[in-house]
Motif scaffolding. Structure first.
Motif, PDB file in Angstrom:
ATOM      1  N   VAL A 424      64.237 -49.206  98.390  1.00 27.21           N
ATOM      2  CA  VAL A 424      64.236 -48.390  99.601  1.00 27.21           C
ATOM      3  C   VAL A 424      63.715 -46.984  99.323  1.00 27.21           C
ATOM      4  CG1 VAL A 424      65.700 -47.375 101.383  1.00 27.21           C
ATOM      5  CG2 VAL A 424      66.113 -49.719 100.624  1.00 27.21           C
ATOM      6  N   LEU A 425      64.195 -46.359  98.247  1.00 25.76           N
ATOM      7  CA  LEU A 425      63.844 -44.969  97.959  1.00 25.76           C
ATOM      8  C   LEU A 425      62.871 -44.818  96.797  1.00 25.76           C
ATOM      9  CD1 LEU A 425      67.429 -43.430  98.202  1.00 25.76           C
ATOM     10  CD2 LEU A 425      65.706 -43.556  99.999  1.00 25.76           C
ATOM     11  N   GLY A 426      62.768 -45.855  95.948  1.00 19.50           N
ATOM     12  CA  GLY A 426      61.948 -45.727  94.749  1.00 19.50           C
ATOM     13  C   GLY A 426      60.494 -45.387  94.990  1.00 19.50           C
ATOM     14  N   PRO A 427      59.789 -46.051  95.931  1.00 22.24           N
ATOM     15  CA  PRO A 427      58.361 -45.754  96.126  1.00 22.24           C
ATOM     16  C   PRO A 427      58.062 -44.316  96.506  1.00 22.24           C
ATOM     17  CG  PRO A 427      58.942 -47.835  97.149  1.00 22.24           C
ATOM     18  CD  PRO A 427      60.227 -47.198  96.728  1.00 22.24           C
ATOM     19  N   TYR A 428      59.064 -43.579  96.986  1.00 23.11           N
ATOM     20  CA  TYR A 428      58.832 -42.205  97.388  1.00 23.11           C
ATOM     21  C   TYR A 428      59.126 -41.205  96.275  1.00 23.11           C
ATOM     22  CZ  TYR A 428      58.757 -44.405 101.943  1.00 23.11           C
ATOM     23  OH  TYR A 428      58.453 -45.221 102.998  1.00 23.11           O
ATOM     24  N   HIS A 429      59.529 -41.701  95.111  1.00 26.95           N
ATOM     25  CA  HIS A 429      59.782 -40.827  93.965  1.00 26.95           C
ATOM     26  C   HIS A 429      58.613 -40.969  92.996  1.00 26.95           C
ATOM     27  CE1 HIS A 429      61.657 -39.086  90.390  1.00 26.95           C
ATOM     28  NE2 HIS A 429      62.516 -38.519  91.211  1.00 26.95           N
ATOM     29  N   GLU A 430      58.118 -39.854  92.502  1.00 24.35           N
ATOM     30  CA  GLU A 430      56.895 -39.866  91.703  1.00 24.35           C
ATOM     31  C   GLU A 430      57.042 -40.697  90.438  1.00 24.35           C
ATOM     32  OE1 GLU A 430      52.997 -39.084  90.655  1.00 24.35           O
ATOM     33  OE2 GLU A 430      54.030 -38.663  92.542  1.00 24.35           O
TER      34      GLU A 430
END
Length: 446
Positions: A424-430
Motif C-alpha cells: 500500500v505505502l511501499g511504492p511511494y517510498h524512494e
C-alpha cells in the motif's frame, strides 16, 4: 523432581532391604546430595576445590580481552574500507557532494551531464597516480601488465520511439558492447573509440565502468600489527533503466584483503604479533581445559543417573520419570562446551589472520562474538546458588515457553502488517521503490 527429593530424604529403616543394599543406598544418597551442591558447599563437604568455577572466571576475562583486541583491529579494517569508498567517490564521480542521495551517489538529467560524468571517470582513472593522496595504484596481472578499465554499455538491440504519436517499436533483447581503457593510452581513448560514445539514450539501459585497484592499509602499523594489502573491485554504473530522464550513478566497491607478497617492516609490529599469537594459544588451552572439565562432569552425571535408575528399579520397582532424569543433564555444561568450541575456532582464525594466512575478519567476528555471548550467559548458572537470583531464574525458565508462544502470535500480526504496508505505502517510498525496480530488473535479466 519430587520423587528424587523424597528418595534423598527417605530413611533406611526398611526390613526387606539387606545391610549391603542399605550401605549402597546411603552411598548413592551421599553422591546425589553432593552432585546437587554448589561449588562452595562441595568445598565445605569434601574439600574439593572449584576448578571449573576458576577456569570459567579466567576464561571470561581472557575471551573478553581477546574480543576487545580483535574488535579494535577489525574497526580499523572497517574504517579503512569506508574511507576508501568515500575517497573513490570523490575521485571518480563528478559533482559528488559527499552525502549519498538515497541509494545512489549522483544523478544527472541531461545528455551533456552524462557525457561529462562519463569522461570525468576516464580522465580521473588516467590520472590516478597524480590525484590520490592514499597508497593506492593500478592493479597488475601475473605478467606485470596494468589491468585496464573496462567500459560496457547495455542497450536494446533496436527500436524506434515517437512519444508525440504515442508509438514505439522496441526489441526487448539486450546487447552489450565493451571497450577497454589502458592508463598508458590516455590520450587516444577518445579518438579511437568515438563511435562507442555515440549514445542513443532512448535505447540505453546502463553503462558500467569496472576496474581494479590495489591498496595497503598502513594504519595498522600504529597498532603494532602487520598491514594488509587490498584489492578494490570498483564498479561505476550509469543507470537509465527507468528511462525517466534521470540517470542515477552508482559506485560500488568489493574490497578483498590479502597477505602482502613482499614486505619488510622494522620496529615492534612483528614482536607484538608474536605476543598476540601466544595469548591466543593460551586462550585455546584454557578453553580446552574448560571443555574437558565440563565433558567429564556430564559423563559423571550420566553414570550417576544410571546408578540411581538401577537401584531405584531393583529396590522399589519404579522407573525414574523424565523430569527427574532431566535434573541430571545440566544444560549449562552443554552451553559452556559449545562456547569453548566456538572460542577455539575463533582463536585459530584470529591467529591465522594475525599471521596473514587468512583475511576472514567477518567469519572470525561471528565465532568470537558468539562464544563471548555464550560465556557470559553461562555465568547465570552460578547465580542459581543465590536465593534472590534463583527466584528470577526460575521465573524466567517457567515463563519462557509462554513468551515464545506470544512472540509467534505477535509475529503473525507483524508479518501481515508488513506485507500490507509494503504493497500500500511501499511504492511511494524512494528506497522501497528502488528495491522494487532492482527486483524487476533482475527478473527481466533472468
Amino acid at each position: 523432581m519430587e520423587l528424587l527429593v523424597r528418595y534423598l530424604d527417605r530413611s533406611n529403616s526398611i526390613c526387606s532391604v539387606s545391610t549391603q543394599d542399605i550401605i549402597k543406598e546411603d552411598t548413592l544418597r551421599d553422591d546425589l546430595k553432593y552432585y546437587f551442591m554448589s561449588p562452595c558447599e562441595k568445598y565445605r563437604a569434601r574439600g574439593q576445590k572449584p576448578w571449573k568455577l576458576v577456569v570459567q572466571i579466567l576464561k571470561i576475562v581472557m575471551i573478553t580481552t581477546q574480543l576487545i583486541l580483535f574488535g579494535l583491529n577489525n574497526q580499523l579494517v572497517v574504517s579503512y574500507k569506508e574511507e576508501n569508498m568515500m575517497a573513490l567517490k570523490n575521485l571518480f564521480l563528478k559533482d559528488y557532494s559527499g552525502v549519498d542521495e538515497d541509494d545512489y551517489s549522483v544523478a544527472v538529467y541531461n545528455q551533456q551531464q552524462v557525457y561529462d560524468s562519463l569522461f570525468f571517470v576516464l580522465d580521473q582513472y588516467s590520472q590516478l597516480g597524480r590525484l590520490s593522496v592514499g597508497p593506492i595504484s593500478y592493479a597488475e596481472d601475473e605478467e606485470g601488465k596494468l589491468l585496464p578499465l573496462i567500459l560496457c554499455k547495455e542497450y536494446y538491440k533496436r527500436g524506434t520511439l515517437d512519444p508525440s504519436d504515442e508509438a514505439f517499436n522496441i526489441d526487448s533483447e539486450l546487447e552489450t558492447v565493451c571497450m577497454s581503457h589502458d592508463p598508458k593510452t590516455a590520450n587516444q581513448w577518445k579518438t579511437q573509440n568515438s563511435s562507442f560514445f555515440d549514445l542513443d539514450f532512448y535505447r540505453l539501459v546502463d553503462i558500467r565502468a569496472t576496474f581494479q585497484l590495489k591498496g595497503i592499509n598502513l594504519q595498522t602499523v600504529r597498532s603494532r600489527e602487520l598491514p594488509d594489502c587490498y584489492s578494490f573491485y570498483v564498479t561505476i554504473t550509469f543507470d537509465n533503466q527507468c528511462h525517466s530522464g534521470k540517470v542515477k550513478i552508482f559506485l560500488d566497491i568489493d574490497a578483498q584483503s590479502c597477505a602482502c607478497r613482499d614486505w619488510k617492516i622494522s620496529g615492534t609490529a612483528q614482536k607484538n604479533t608474536h605476543y598476540l599469537l601466544v595469548f591466543d594459544a593460551f586462550v585455546i588451552l584454557v578453553c580446552l581445559t574448560s571443555a574437558v572439565l565440563c565433558t567429564r562432569s556430564i559423563i559423571l552425571a550420566v553414570r550417576l543417573l544410571q546408578r540411581f535408575s538401577r537401584v531405584f528399579h531393583e529396590n522399589y520397582n519404579h522407573k525414574v520419570c523424565e523430569d527427574d532424569q532431566k535434573e541430571f543433564l545440566n544444560g549449562w555444561y552443554v552451553l559452556v562446551i559449545v562456547s569453548d568450541l566456538l572460542a577455539i575456532v575463533g582463536s585459530i582464525l584470529k591467529m591465522e589472520i594475525q599471521a596473514k594466512s587468512l583475511t576472514s575478519y567477518d567469519v572470525c567476528s561471528i565465532f568470537l562474538g558468539t562464544s563471548t555471548l555464550f560465556v557470559w550467559a553461562g555465568v547465570i548458572r552460578y547465580l542459581e546458588y543465590f536465593q534472590k537470583y534463583n527466584v528470577l531464574i526460575l521465573t524466567m525458565t517457567a515463563a519462557f515457553p509462554k513468551v515464545l508462544r506470544f512472540c509467534c502470535c505477535a509475529g503473525m500480526i507483524y508479518l501481515g502488517y508488513t506485507f500490507c504496508g509494503w504493497i500500500v505505502l511501499g511504492p511511494y517510498h524512494e528506497k522501497v521503490n528502488s528495491i522494487l525496480v532492482c527486483g524487476e530488473a533482475l527478473r527481466l535479466e533472468k
